[in-house]
Design an enzyme around this catalytic site. Sequence first.
Site, PDB file in Angstrom:
ATOM      1  N   ASN A 180       1.019  -1.297  -0.202  1.00  0.00           N
ATOM      2  CA  ASN A 180       0.057   0.070  -0.006  1.00  0.00           C
ATOM      3  C   ASN A 180       0.897   1.078  -0.069  1.00  0.00           C
ATOM      4  O   ASN A 180       2.272   0.992  -0.098  1.00  0.00           O
ATOM      5  CB  ASN A 180      -1.000   0.280   1.108  1.00  0.00           C
ATOM      6  CG  ASN A 180      -0.306  -0.035   2.343  1.00  0.00           C
ATOM      7  OD1 ASN A 180       0.497   1.003   3.023  1.00  0.00           O
ATOM      8  ND2 ASN A 180      -0.276  -1.081   3.148  1.00  0.00           N
ATOM      9  N   ASP A 232      -4.492  -5.904   4.859  1.00  0.00           N
ATOM     10  CA  ASP A 232      -5.740  -6.807   5.516  1.00  0.00           C
ATOM     11  C   ASP A 232      -5.569  -8.235   5.030  1.00  0.00           C
ATOM     12  O   ASP A 232      -6.031  -9.119   5.694  1.00  0.00           O
ATOM     13  CB  ASP A 232      -6.987  -6.343   5.062  1.00  0.00           C
ATOM     14  CG  ASP A 232      -6.793  -4.938   5.955  1.00  0.00           C
ATOM     15  OD1 ASP A 232      -6.826  -4.902   7.307  1.00  0.00           O
ATOM     16  OD2 ASP A 232      -7.840  -3.911   5.305  1.00  0.00           O
ATOM     17  N   ASP A 249      -5.393  -9.136  12.676  1.00  0.00           N
ATOM     18  CA  ASP A 249      -5.570  -7.803  12.965  1.00  0.00           C
ATOM     19  C   ASP A 249      -4.850  -7.432  14.292  1.00  0.00           C
ATOM     20  O   ASP A 249      -5.249  -7.869  15.263  1.00  0.00           O
ATOM     21  CB  ASP A 249      -7.106  -7.333  13.325  1.00  0.00           C
ATOM     22  CG  ASP A 249      -7.163  -6.016  13.186  1.00  0.00           C
ATOM     23  OD1 ASP A 249      -6.612  -5.393  13.705  1.00  0.00           O
ATOM     24  OD2 ASP A 249      -8.305  -5.637  12.629  1.00  0.00           O
ATOM     25  N   LYS A 305     -12.293  -2.029  17.389  1.00  0.00           N
ATOM     26  CA  LYS A 305     -10.928  -2.471  17.783  1.00  0.00           C
ATOM     27  C   LYS A 305     -10.677  -2.303  19.062  1.00  0.00           C
ATOM     28  O   LYS A 305      -9.650  -2.805  19.502  1.00  0.00           O
ATOM     29  CB  LYS A 305      -9.854  -1.438  16.875  1.00  0.00           C
ATOM     30  CG  LYS A 305     -10.171  -1.443  15.454  1.00  0.00           C
ATOM     31  CD  LYS A 305      -8.951  -2.399  14.738  1.00  0.00           C
ATOM     32  CE  LYS A 305      -9.333  -2.178  13.464  1.00  0.00           C
ATOM     33  NZ  LYS A 305      -8.263  -2.799  12.409  1.00  0.00           N
TER      34      LYS A 305
HETATM   35  N1  CTP Z   1      -4.555  -2.590  11.828  1.00  0.00           N
HETATM   36  C1  CTP Z   1      -3.846  -3.832  12.297  1.00  0.00           C
HETATM   37  N2  CTP Z   1      -3.785  -4.965  11.595  1.00  0.00           N
HETATM   38  C2  CTP Z   1      -4.541  -5.196  10.504  1.00  0.00           C
HETATM   39  C3  CTP Z   1      -5.410  -4.019   9.775  1.00  0.00           C
HETATM   40  C4  CTP Z   1      -5.149  -2.790  10.648  1.00  0.00           C
HETATM   41  O1  CTP Z   1      -3.260  -3.717  13.398  1.00  0.00           O
HETATM   42  N3  CTP Z   1      -4.336  -6.135   9.821  1.00  0.00           N
HETATM   43  C5  CTP Z   1      -4.616  -1.312  12.553  1.00  0.00           C
HETATM   44  C6  CTP Z   1      -3.862  -0.430  11.967  1.00  0.00           C
HETATM   45  O2  CTP Z   1      -2.416  -0.215  12.286  1.00  0.00           O
HETATM   46  C7  CTP Z   1      -4.569   0.950  12.396  1.00  0.00           C
HETATM   47  C8  CTP Z   1      -6.106   0.276  12.533  1.00  0.00           C
HETATM   48  O3  CTP Z   1      -5.943  -1.208  12.553  1.00  0.00           O
HETATM   49  O4  CTP Z   1      -4.147   1.309  13.609  1.00  0.00           O
HETATM   50  C9  CTP Z   1      -7.089   0.729  11.281  1.00  0.00           C
HETATM   51  O5  CTP Z   1      -6.647   0.312  10.197  1.00  0.00           O
HETATM   52  P1  CTP Z   1      -7.516   0.492   8.850  1.00  0.00           P
HETATM   53  O6  CTP Z   1      -6.501  -0.085   7.808  1.00  0.00           O
HETATM   54  O7  CTP Z   1      -7.917   1.765   8.763  1.00  0.00           O
HETATM   55  O8  CTP Z   1      -8.603  -0.534   9.225  1.00  0.00           O
HETATM   56  P2  CTP Z   1      -9.024  -1.980   8.816  1.00  0.00           P
HETATM   57  O9  CTP Z   1      -9.131  -2.446  10.032  1.00  0.00           O
HETATM   58  O10 CTP Z   1      -8.084  -2.392   7.762  1.00  0.00           O
HETATM   59  O11 CTP Z   1     -10.510  -1.815   8.318  1.00  0.00           O
HETATM   60  P3  CTP Z   1     -10.934  -1.056   6.554  1.00  0.00           P
HETATM   61  O12 CTP Z   1      -9.633  -1.515   5.731  1.00  0.00           O
HETATM   62  O13 CTP Z   1     -11.895  -1.873   6.467  1.00  0.00           O
HETATM   63  O14 CTP Z   1     -11.158   0.345   6.705  1.00  0.00           O
END
Ligand code: CTP
Length: 414
Positions: A215, A284, A313, A351
């Site tokens: 990303n 993700d 996550d 979260k």
């Molecule tokens: N995060 C994490 N582990 C993952 C995905 C996200 O620890 N596998 C953490 C990121 O570091 C951030 C937070 O979760 O602090 C939110 O990340 P974000 O990418 O905005 O959210 P997602 O949970 O991935 O949800 P979406 O992509 O559906 O918005």
Amino acid sequence: MATDETDALSGRRIVIAVSGGIAAYKAAELVRLCIKAGAEVRVVMTKAAQKFITPLTLQALSQHPVATDTFDLQQESTIGHIELADWAELLVIAPATGDILARLAHGMADDLATTVALACRAPLLVAPAMNVNMWNHPATQKNLQTLVERGAHTVGPGTGELACGWVGSGRMSEPAEVLAACVRALGPRDLVGQTVLVAAGPTYEAIDPVRFVGNRSTGKMGFAVARAAVRRGARVVLVAGPTALQTPAGCERIDVESAAQMRDAVMARADGQTAIVMTAAVADYRPKTVAKKKLKKEKLGAAPTIDLEPNPDILAELPGRAYKFRRPVLVGFAAETDDVEKRAVEKRRKKGCDLLVANDVTEAGSGFGTDTNRVLLVGAEGVERLPLLTKDQVADRILDRVVALLPKAGLKLA
Ligand code: CTP
């Protein structure tokens, strides 16, 4: 003199290095203001600075001999450059010419000022002053960026009529503004004895030895948090995904590539942290299988598909984990493109983190790769909307909130 500055600077040890530009005369007023605010000041002058203002002036104002020469035996025995560097709680370069910015960016130590800077572990504040074209030159901008990435603070330059006759950016900030920047650069030391883990940057999920799913994160926000936490006295572990950024001085850095590696690194160090700040843009999903050899076009066909499976996550795992000491304050980030506030409030709840920092990555000046960010801070008590700030400023605002949450976290002793 505002009492705020007197409180903040009283007894603080500041080295002011003056480089050679017409704005050197402003250094005299800066020294005077620092002394008036109760700071102890030692002055270093470059050879060129002495063409603009005499050491005698700054000696009289700082009430101490001015250091000018690394190789002067008498100076070196009374105010050795290492002692000076160690003594400083803050090193200010004012004015900072294009030349000294270049030398600082490259870690040169070819005169006393740069030698002190190289040996100095205190925060660095630069107050650039130069002709507008020198200021706008990509070399100067790059040098400044290098210094900022390493944690340097900057103040100015201002815009207006320059001594060289041009009108534009390049005028050294007024001494009172530099004084206020000194206060900010010295900052609060409210994280002494605390430990902060920051996860930053993207993750790369391998497809084969050559390709990956990734990303656009650059890691700038996380590195700014790490820098700010070090500045405020914390011991900092920085778990970094692939990024070209330099390690902020004073951090322990653990490099990782994939989300799985980031998870393992974070979990291995989670216990005993005061706070964990998950700025990382964790992928993700990852490819279900990683080819050992480079996948060949002929075998893949015209429109290959890659099967993905979910990554762990990391943030969501942290609240429910067992902690030997105490549960750290947990800070999450949310990169959104629409409905930011609603999604952020929901994401914080989902979260289970204490604070969620959300931004709209499609907005100009926010998101990936920029040096600024406009964020929402979502906590238990509601939503705080911050203006467009530098990532360093955002980092400090986040840490202010972490500090405010500390007593509560302390109650959650296992
Ligand atoms: N995060 C994490 N582990 C993952 C995905 C996200 O620890 N596998 C953490 C990121 O570091 C951030 C937070 O979760 O602090 C939110 O990340 P974000 O990418 O905005 O959210 P997602 O949970 O991935 O949800 P979406 O992509 O559906 O918005």
